[in-house]
Write a protein that holds these residues in place. Structure first.
Motif, PDB file in Angstrom:
ATOM      1  N   VAL A 149       0.808  -1.200  -0.126  1.00  0.00           N
ATOM      2  CA  VAL A 149       0.006  -0.075  -0.002  1.00  0.00           C
ATOM      3  C   VAL A 149       0.757   1.279  -0.124  1.00  0.00           C
ATOM      4  CG1 VAL A 149      -1.691   1.376   1.214  1.00  0.00           C
ATOM      5  CG2 VAL A 149      -1.861  -1.188   1.071  1.00  0.00           C
ATOM      6  N   VAL A 150       1.821   1.037   0.833  1.00  0.00           N
ATOM      7  CA  VAL A 150       2.846   2.309   1.044  1.00  0.00           C
ATOM      8  C   VAL A 150       3.436   2.601  -0.390  1.00  0.00           C
ATOM      9  CG1 VAL A 150       5.081   3.079   1.980  1.00  0.00           C
ATOM     10  CG2 VAL A 150       3.330   2.251   3.440  1.00  0.00           C
ATOM     11  N   ALA A 151       3.947   1.663  -1.233  1.00  0.00           N
ATOM     12  CA  ALA A 151       4.443   1.703  -2.437  1.00  0.00           C
ATOM     13  C   ALA A 151       3.583   2.558  -3.448  1.00  0.00           C
ATOM     14  CB  ALA A 151       4.748   0.089  -2.904  1.00  0.00           C
ATOM     15  N   GLU A 152       2.240   2.622  -3.396  1.00  0.00           N
ATOM     16  CA  GLU A 152       1.211   3.181  -4.096  1.00  0.00           C
ATOM     17  C   GLU A 152       1.014   4.626  -3.754  1.00  0.00           C
ATOM     18  OE1 GLU A 152      -0.444   1.647  -6.816  1.00  0.00           O
ATOM     19  OE2 GLU A 152       0.366  -0.225  -6.816  1.00  0.00           O
ATOM     20  N   CYS A 153       1.638   4.999  -2.758  1.00  0.00           N
ATOM     21  CA  CYS A 153       1.311   6.555  -1.866  1.00  0.00           C
ATOM     22  C   CYS A 153       2.325   7.414  -2.354  1.00  0.00           C
ATOM     23  CB  CYS A 153       1.113   6.222  -0.448  1.00  0.00           C
ATOM     24  SG  CYS A 153      -0.242   5.349  -0.021  1.00  0.00           S
ATOM     25  N   ASP A 154       1.820   8.646  -2.135  1.00  0.00           N
ATOM     26  CA  ASP A 154       2.889   9.690  -2.359  1.00  0.00           C
ATOM     27  C   ASP A 154       3.618  10.087  -1.135  1.00  0.00           C
ATOM     28  OD1 ASP A 154       1.760  10.494  -5.060  1.00  0.00           O
ATOM     29  OD2 ASP A 154      -0.239  10.729  -3.670  1.00  0.00           O
ATOM     30  N   PHE A 155       3.301   9.745   0.258  1.00  0.00           N
ATOM     31  CA  PHE A 155       4.071  10.060   1.349  1.00  0.00           C
ATOM     32  C   PHE A 155       3.664   9.069   2.479  1.00  0.00           C
ATOM     33  CE2 PHE A 155       4.130  12.352   5.439  1.00  0.00           C
ATOM     34  CZ  PHE A 155       5.641  12.537   5.416  1.00  0.00           C
ATOM     35  N   THR A 156       4.633   8.780   3.228  1.00  0.00           N
ATOM     36  CA  THR A 156       4.217   7.893   4.274  1.00  0.00           C
ATOM     37  C   THR A 156       4.879   8.607   5.573  1.00  0.00           C
ATOM     38  OG1 THR A 156       4.499   5.626   5.341  1.00  0.00           O
ATOM     39  CG2 THR A 156       6.057   6.383   3.993  1.00  0.00           C
ATOM     40  N   GLY A 157       4.052   8.625   6.762  1.00  0.00           N
ATOM     41  CA  GLY A 157       4.836   9.189   7.870  1.00  0.00           C
ATOM     42  C   GLY A 157       3.828   8.854   9.215  1.00  0.00           C
ATOM     43  N   SER A 158       4.191   9.337  10.064  1.00  0.00           N
ATOM     44  CA  SER A 158       3.389   9.111  11.545  1.00  0.00           C
ATOM     45  C   SER A 158       1.909  10.107  11.207  1.00  0.00           C
ATOM     46  CB  SER A 158       4.213   9.740  12.634  1.00  0.00           C
ATOM     47  OG  SER A 158       4.342  10.791  12.659  1.00  0.00           O
ATOM     48  N   THR A 159       1.384   9.944  12.248  1.00  0.00           N
ATOM     49  CA  THR A 159      -0.040  10.698  12.408  1.00  0.00           C
ATOM     50  C   THR A 159       0.461  12.277  12.131  1.00  0.00           C
ATOM     51  OG1 THR A 159      -0.160  10.757  14.491  1.00  0.00           O
ATOM     52  CG2 THR A 159      -1.461   9.078  13.205  1.00  0.00           C
ATOM     53  N   ALA A 160       1.536  12.829  13.021  1.00  0.00           N
ATOM     54  CA  ALA A 160       1.769  13.947  12.999  1.00  0.00           C
ATOM     55  C   ALA A 160       2.550  14.638  11.541  1.00  0.00           C
ATOM     56  CB  ALA A 160       3.023  14.279  14.176  1.00  0.00           C
ATOM     57  N   ALA A 161       3.229  13.537  11.172  1.00  0.00           N
ATOM     58  CA  ALA A 161       3.828  13.885   9.784  1.00  0.00           C
ATOM     59  C   ALA A 161       2.917  13.907   8.786  1.00  0.00           C
ATOM     60  CB  ALA A 161       4.888  12.616   9.423  1.00  0.00           C
ATOM     61  N   MET A 162       1.990  13.067   8.664  1.00  0.00           N
ATOM     62  CA  MET A 162       0.843  13.525   7.694  1.00  0.00           C
ATOM     63  C   MET A 162       0.177  14.759   7.992  1.00  0.00           C
ATOM     64  SD  MET A 162      -1.093   9.802   7.233  1.00  0.00           S
ATOM     65  CE  MET A 162      -1.166   9.262   8.841  1.00  0.00           C
ATOM     66  N   ALA A 163       0.001  15.220   9.260  1.00  0.00           N
ATOM     67  CA  ALA A 163      -0.743  16.614   9.219  1.00  0.00           C
ATOM     68  C   ALA A 163       0.276  17.642   8.911  1.00  0.00           C
ATOM     69  CB  ALA A 163      -1.300  16.635  10.882  1.00  0.00           C
ATOM     70  N   ASP A 164       1.591  17.689   9.524  1.00  0.00           N
ATOM     71  CA  ASP A 164       2.523  18.408   8.766  1.00  0.00           C
ATOM     72  C   ASP A 164       2.527  18.513   7.104  1.00  0.00           C
ATOM     73  OD1 ASP A 164       2.744  19.023  11.453  1.00  0.00           O
ATOM     74  OD2 ASP A 164       5.018  18.084  11.484  1.00  0.00           O
ATOM     75  N   TYR A 165       2.402  17.485   6.482  1.00  0.00           N
ATOM     76  CA  TYR A 165       2.386  17.506   5.298  1.00  0.00           C
ATOM     77  C   TYR A 165       1.644  18.297   4.704  1.00  0.00           C
ATOM     78  CZ  TYR A 165       2.815  15.509   0.551  1.00  0.00           C
ATOM     79  OH  TYR A 165       2.804  15.364  -0.987  1.00  0.00           O
ATOM     80  N   VAL A 166       0.109  17.957   5.091  1.00  0.00           N
ATOM     81  CA  VAL A 166      -0.893  18.781   4.830  1.00  0.00           C
ATOM     82  C   VAL A 166      -0.791  20.163   4.899  1.00  0.00           C
ATOM     83  CG1 VAL A 166      -3.532  19.029   5.075  1.00  0.00           C
ATOM     84  CG2 VAL A 166      -2.592  16.806   5.020  1.00  0.00           C
ATOM     85  N   GLY A 167      -0.292  20.587   6.291  1.00  0.00           N
ATOM     86  CA  GLY A 167      -0.073  22.038   6.581  1.00  0.00           C
ATOM     87  C   GLY A 167       0.883  22.893   5.629  1.00  0.00           C
TER      88      GLY A 167
END
Ligand code: 13P
Ligand code: SF4
Length: 332
Positions: free
Chosen positions: A236-254
């Motif tokens: 699944v991760v291989a199909e995605c644009d970014f992987t990270g902890s819940t905080a890293a995902m929130a930071d990515y969006v921000g």
């Protein structure tokens, strides 16, 4: 930007302003009852010098109203070590409350529902870890914080999804054992030269995502940016644009402000981030964590009123478990 640990100034807002923050997620009809609990919790926190630490998977009515600190497991552990409150209420699951207690042996740590567990923490025992050590003498054991204190006590160092690669590499060894999340271990192995032996534990929420889900989202929601938690299977991760902890995902969006985004993780996470970025289009497949969802405003209030359920760790387990957590905080 939503940071890894966000001190929430929200509890000082008047109730109507708090409602305004969550109105897209809380029906107007339900608000009067919730507002009674919220007002009671805010008062009890002042009276008892208590703080509420809430994980990113808590529902918006908790996350955006009564929480003093919100974040991922790493941020909650760090903030638990820093707080000068007398009482910590952990709005999250049991291993998070245990970690807070390990770092605050003198403070009262409460969890509103003792049954708020975790499939990863259930997947391995202290006896299993002793067996692994006997089979792989000299190989350090890196243990995900999603484990019991007894399992941490048998480990060399802990990690979270936010610092796993850093911890594995900071040990300066050619191979490590990483327990108990097989997928986190395989996802980290793909990013490092360190050889990683994994265990067969899985998160019951993240293991349900499939590569076909991602392909379907890309077809149905053109241009969508797909972020995945590293507890998802590597395929699944291989199909995605970014992987990270819940905080890293929130930071990515921000930071990147993708016009359309999907977070492959627990459902409430998108709701919470969407409150902060209402102009972005969040695609929301919903995989609930039944353990996180045991925490409610009602039982947070009850926890503060009755000072239950107090989380304790026997001294002989607490000392070695604390060492593993503190070593993680020192290294990453
Ligand atoms: P984070 O540390 O990324 O917040 O993850 C905790 C968790 O339980 C994910 O399922
Ligand atoms: Fe455990 Fe998965 Fe729930 Fe996180 S989402 S607490 S890893 S069961």
């Amino acid at each position: 930007m939503l940071q890894t640990a966000t001190p929430a100034a929200r509890p000082n807002l008047p109730l109507p302003d708090l409602y305004h923050r969550v109105e897209k997620h809380v029906p107007a009809l339900e608000w009067p009852a919730l507002a009674v609990d919220i007002a009671a919790i805010l008062k009890l926190k002042r009276e008892k010098n208590a703080v509420v630490l809430a994980h990113n998977y808590q529902t918006p009515d908790i996350f955006h109203t009564v929480a003093d600190i919100v974040g991922d497991s790493l941020a909650l552990a760090r903030e638990a070590a820093r707080t000068d409150a007398d009482v910590i209420v952990l709005a999250g699951v049991h291993f998070m409350a245990e970690t807070a207690k390990l770092l605050n042996p003198q403070k009262t740590v409460l969890i509103p529902d003792l049954k708020a567990g975790c499939s990863l923490a259930e997947s391995i025992t202290a006896a299993d870890v002793r067996l692994l050590r006997a089979r792989h003498p000299g190989v350090p054991i890196v243990t995900y914080v999603n484990t019991s204190a007894a399992v941490k006590a048998e480990s060399d160092v802990c990690c979270t999804s936010g610092n796993a690669k850093k911890i594995v590499e900071a040990l300066g060894v050619p191979e490590v054992i990483m327990i108990p999340d097989e997928y986190l271990a395989r996802n980290i192995a793909a990013q490092t030269k360190v050889k990683i032996f994994a265990w067969k534990g899985h998160c019951e929420v993240h293991e349900r995502f499939t590569p076909a889900d991602v392909q379907e989202m890309r077809t149905n929601y053109p241009g969508v940016i797909v972020l995945a938690h590293p507890e998802c299977p590597p395929e699944v991760v291989a199909e995605c644009d970014f992987t990270g902890s819940t905080a890293a995902m929130a930071d990515y969006v921000g930071q990147k402000r993708p016009a359309r985004v999907v977070l492959l993780t627990e459902c409430s996470m998108s709701d919470n981030v969407a409150v902060q970025y209402p102009d972005l289009d969040f695609v929301r497949p919903c995989n609930l964590c039944p353990h996180m969802k045991r925490i409610t405003l009602g039982n947070i209030r009850h926890a503060l009123e009755t000072m239950t359920h107090e989380v304790t760790v026997p001294a002989e387990i607490a000392a070695p478990a604390r060492r593993a957590v503190e070593r993680m905080l020192e290294l990453g």
